[in-house]
Design a protein around this motif. Structure first.
Motif, PDB file in Angstrom:
ATOM      1  N   GLU A 143       1.107  -1.251   0.034  1.00 48.53           N
ATOM      2  CA  GLU A 143       0.085  -0.094  -0.070  1.00 48.53           C
ATOM      3  C   GLU A 143       0.928   1.399  -0.054  1.00 48.53           C
ATOM      4  O   GLU A 143       0.668   2.127  -1.100  1.00 48.53           O
ATOM      5  N   VAL A 144       1.914   1.412   0.885  1.00 44.88           N
ATOM      6  CA  VAL A 144       2.750   2.561   1.119  1.00 44.88           C
ATOM      7  C   VAL A 144       3.619   2.881  -0.134  1.00 44.88           C
ATOM      8  O   VAL A 144       3.630   3.937  -0.714  1.00 44.88           O
ATOM      9  N   ILE A 145       4.423   1.808  -0.597  1.00 42.72           N
ATOM     10  CA  ILE A 145       5.083   1.706  -1.922  1.00 42.72           C
ATOM     11  C   ILE A 145       4.259   2.299  -3.064  1.00 42.72           C
ATOM     12  O   ILE A 145       4.896   3.061  -3.996  1.00 42.72           O
ATOM     13  N   THR A 146       3.056   1.619  -3.272  1.00 39.18           N
ATOM     14  CA  THR A 146       2.184   1.992  -4.227  1.00 39.18           C
ATOM     15  C   THR A 146       1.849   3.601  -4.217  1.00 39.18           C
ATOM     16  O   THR A 146       2.061   4.330  -5.456  1.00 39.18           O
ATOM     17  N   LEU A 147       1.349   4.024  -3.261  1.00 41.85           N
ATOM     18  CA  LEU A 147       0.923   5.429  -3.025  1.00 41.85           C
ATOM     19  C   LEU A 147       1.985   6.227  -3.255  1.00 41.85           C
ATOM     20  O   LEU A 147       1.934   7.344  -4.050  1.00 41.85           O
ATOM     21  N   HIS A 148       3.194   5.914  -2.976  1.00 46.01           N
ATOM     22  CA  HIS A 148       4.364   6.916  -3.060  1.00 46.01           C
ATOM     23  C   HIS A 148       4.941   6.848  -4.264  1.00 46.01           C
ATOM     24  O   HIS A 148       5.187   7.987  -5.260  1.00 46.01           O
ATOM     25  N   ALA A 149       5.097   5.621  -5.152  1.00 46.16           N
ATOM     26  CA  ALA A 149       5.650   5.293  -6.276  1.00 46.16           C
ATOM     27  C   ALA A 149       4.813   5.878  -7.548  1.00 46.16           C
ATOM     28  O   ALA A 149       5.112   6.196  -8.499  1.00 46.16           O
ATOM     29  N   VAL A 150       3.497   5.437  -7.584  1.00 43.88           N
ATOM     30  CA  VAL A 150       2.498   5.531  -8.552  1.00 43.88           C
ATOM     31  C   VAL A 150       2.041   6.940  -8.377  1.00 43.88           C
ATOM     32  O   VAL A 150       1.832   7.782  -9.339  1.00 43.88           O
ATOM     33  N   SER A 151       1.404   7.494  -7.397  1.00 46.54           N
ATOM     34  CA  SER A 151       0.581   8.613  -7.118  1.00 46.54           C
ATOM     35  C   SER A 151       1.347   9.501  -6.424  1.00 46.54           C
ATOM     36  O   SER A 151       1.079  10.816  -6.737  1.00 46.54           O
ATOM     37  N   GLY A 152       2.736   9.365  -6.177  1.00 44.64           N
ATOM     38  CA  GLY A 152       3.643  10.387  -5.646  1.00 44.64           C
ATOM     39  C   GLY A 152       3.266  11.094  -4.394  1.00 44.64           C
ATOM     40  O   GLY A 152       3.620  12.247  -4.214  1.00 44.64           O
ATOM     41  N   LEU A 153       2.442  10.600  -3.668  1.00 47.31           N
ATOM     42  CA  LEU A 153       2.041  11.098  -2.337  1.00 47.31           C
ATOM     43  C   LEU A 153       3.227  11.117  -1.373  1.00 47.31           C
ATOM     44  O   LEU A 153       4.107  10.075  -1.582  1.00 47.31           O
ATOM     45  N   LYS A 154       3.343  12.062  -0.625  1.00 49.49           N
ATOM     46  CA  LYS A 154       4.686  12.272   0.146  1.00 49.49           C
ATOM     47  C   LYS A 154       4.248  11.334   1.619  1.00 49.49           C
ATOM     48  O   LYS A 154       2.901  10.857   1.869  1.00 49.49           O
ATOM     49  N   HIS A 155       5.148  10.879   2.170  1.00 51.89           N
ATOM     50  CA  HIS A 155       5.108  10.057   3.303  1.00 51.89           C
ATOM     51  C   HIS A 155       4.109  10.605   4.382  1.00 51.89           C
ATOM     52  O   HIS A 155       3.075   9.833   4.980  1.00 51.89           O
ATOM     53  N   ARG A 156       4.216  12.081   4.529  1.00 50.14           N
ATOM     54  CA  ARG A 156       3.311  12.664   5.489  1.00 50.14           C
ATOM     55  C   ARG A 156       1.799  12.657   4.940  1.00 50.14           C
ATOM     56  O   ARG A 156       0.737  12.536   5.759  1.00 50.14           O
ATOM     57  N   GLU A 157       1.693  12.675   3.675  1.00 49.18           N
ATOM     58  CA  GLU A 157       0.258  12.280   3.186  1.00 49.18           C
ATOM     59  C   GLU A 157      -0.366  11.118   3.320  1.00 49.18           C
ATOM     60  O   GLU A 157      -1.449  10.983   3.456  1.00 49.18           O
ATOM     61  N   ILE A 158       0.670  10.177   3.074  1.00 44.55           N
ATOM     62  CA  ILE A 158       0.118   8.809   3.156  1.00 44.55           C
ATOM     63  C   ILE A 158      -0.150   8.677   4.958  1.00 44.55           C
ATOM     64  O   ILE A 158      -1.325   7.779   4.859  1.00 44.55           O
TER      65      ILE A 158
END
Lengths: 189, 336
Positions: A143-158
């Motif tokens: 979940e975390v790697i996909t939100l960051h890698a695909v959607s470009g969400l920052k860790h704080r946003e995740i």
């Protein structure tokens, strides 16, 4: 000339801006907004569902249901520059609804059937990496790697989206990266 | 491989896997009526009415519960004239783990009240034994003998784990010594020699649940929890490693930790050491994540080390391993 100028103006918007503009068009009843929105975020929505569910068929159903919900509730969106957070919140609810009504267990065979191709193009190699990632990482790590890698969400946003501490998100992300590196090198996990 | 390259590969893979759903979505949307967001004022008024009704229901429910509870208490206070004697009280639980896992329930006189098999192997061990009513020491000899006869205790067996949960601490200590001595005598009698580890346990519902969930004995579950408590935060992989360790490996790790853990650097000290180390390289860290993990050394023995993930700025992390006794730092990974 005026129509071309408006289109250029939209292209100058950031990605978040373009998504918000599409939601606004949808809210006003313009179905073209749905097509624009779909082309902008179809990979984000499908990727997130696949990272959670692993099964491509189930991920398709959730992606479809998410877009229908976005269409229904577009007028409820308050433009604050973070449209992806709103969209993923809707999608998370669809995923949870899915878990409540269907059998959750997924076997390895459901995870992107391996293709035997003679031509090992980059596309095939990347697909194999994705398949291994889906099979070997935990749901939280995917979940975390996909939100960051695909959607470009920052860790704080995740962290805000998942209602988790930042430390938890960072740990999961780092673990996921290490595991994917190990998969890439062919190491046994 | 650089982190951005990995993420790029994943992104490309997801893109190429994304199916075309637009027409199906449009068809479904055509059957839906878009919802219109309600104005704020009318929503607030509806809430206050809802709150009043909720309070009325809560008061009515509380009154019903109070009436029922009073009736129940009155019933309990009235003597029934029932002369059934109370069941014998279990004074101590004893667990013997090799791979078969056996539970003994003892009364205050050390007699066996019940004997339960914790797994299939233990069922085989106990199948020809009738231990209820026997004194504890005779039961121990019988169990060890049966384990030996059924091939579970051999020259290759590394360890036997004894776990005791008694009502009083003094009795618990006495039972631990006595049972350990009896097991050693029984092993000598079969010409076997392996280590006998003994531990006090508190058998809670949570411990039983952990044991049931992981398919391990209560004694092993307690040992795993003790190791986790000593080491602090462990990764999921390391917890899995603990759960799949043999009794011998787990007992040896636990013994090592008991001896060495007091001398370990604290996680706070480790973080401070890394901070100083990075300052020396002119690097400022935003966030640290310190955890303990287990690594196998050249001899195949598990050893605890600290693993520190340092978040420098968005997209840049480094990982270090730190020896918990010497504080030696080794960079193991960089992701940029």
């Amino acid at each position: 000339m005026l129509a071309l100028w408006i289109q250029d103006d939209e292209e100058l918007l950031s990605r978040d801006g373009r998504i918000e503009a599409a939601i606004a068009r949808l809210a006003s009843g313009d179905i073209a907004g749905l097509e624009t929105l779909y082309s902008e975020i179809k990979t984000d929505v499908y990727a997130y569902a696949l990272s959670k569910l692993v099964d491509p068929t189930l991920a398709e159903d959730v992606a479809h249901d998410t877009f229908v919900q976005i269409y229904k509730y577009a007028s409820h969106y308050r433009a604050e520059g973070k449209p992806l957070a709103w969209i993923f919140t809707i999608e998370l609810n669809m995923i949870r609804k899915h878990f409540r009504t269907k059998n959750r267990s997924v076997s390895l065979e459901d995870v992107l059937e391996p293709r035997v191709e003679e031509d090992f193009t980059l596309r095939v190699i990347n697909r194999e990496l994705l398949r291994e990632m889906l099979a070997r990482l935990s749901e939280e790590e995917r979940e975390v790697i996909t939100l960051h890698a695909v959607s470009g969400l920052k860790h704080r946003e995740i962290a805000a989206l998942l209602d988790q501490p930042l430390s938890t998100v960072l740990s999961r992300y780092n673990r996921a990266i290490k595991r994917i590196n190990a998969i890439e090198k062919g190491e046994i996990l | 491989m650089k982190k951005q390259d990995l993420e790029g590969k994943l992104r490309d893979a997801y893109e190429s896997e994304t199916p075309e759903l637009l027409e199906r979505i449009k068809e479904s949307c055509a059957k839906e009526t878009p919802s219109v967001a309600a104005p704020e004022a009318s929503v607030k008024k509806e809430r206050s009415g809802t709150r009043r009704r909720a309070l009325q229901y809560a008061l009515a429910l509380s009154a019903c519960v109070a009436i029922l509870l009073s009736g129940f208490l009155l019933y309990r206070l009235i003597p029934t004239g029932d002369d059934t004697p109370a069941s014998p009280v279990v004074d101590a639980f004893v667990y013997i783990d090799v791979n078969p896992s056996v539970e003994l329930q003892l009364d205050a006189e050390g007699r066996v009240l019940a004997c339960n098999a914790g797994n299939e192997d233990a069922e085989r061990v106990l199948s020809d034994l009738s231990l209820e009513g026997m004194q504890m020491n005779s039961a121990i000899f019988a169990i060890v003998g049966s384990m030996h006869d059924n091939g579970y205790l051999t020259l290759d067996t590394g360890a036997v784990l004894i776990s005791v949960d008694a009502r009083e601490d003094a009795r618990e200590e006495m039972l631990l010594s006595a049972i350990t001595a009896h097991v050693n005598v029984a092993l000598d009698g079969s010409d076997l020699s392996c280590s006998v580890f003994a531990q006090s346990v508190r058998v809670t519902d949570a411990l039983r649940q952990l044991a049931a969930d992981e398919g391990i004995s209560v004694g092993k579950a307690h040992l795993v929890e003790e190791v986790r408590r000593t080491l602090g935060k462990l990764s999921d992989e390391d917890v899995e490693a603990l759960l799949s360790m043999s009794i011998e490996e787990l007992c040896e790790l636990s013994s090592t930790l008991l001896k060495e853990a007091e001398a370990y650097l604290s996680p706070q000290l480790v973080q401070a050491a890394i901070d100083v180390f990075l300052s020396g390289e002119g690097v400022l860290a935003e966030y640290f994540d310190v955890s303990m993990c287990l690594v196998r050394d050249e001899e195949g023995i598990y050893r605890p080390v600290y693993e520190v993930d340092v978040f420098l700025r968005e997209g840049v992390t480094r990982s270090y391993r730190v020896d918990p006794q010497t504080g030696e730092i080794k960079r193991i990974y960089t992701a940029e």
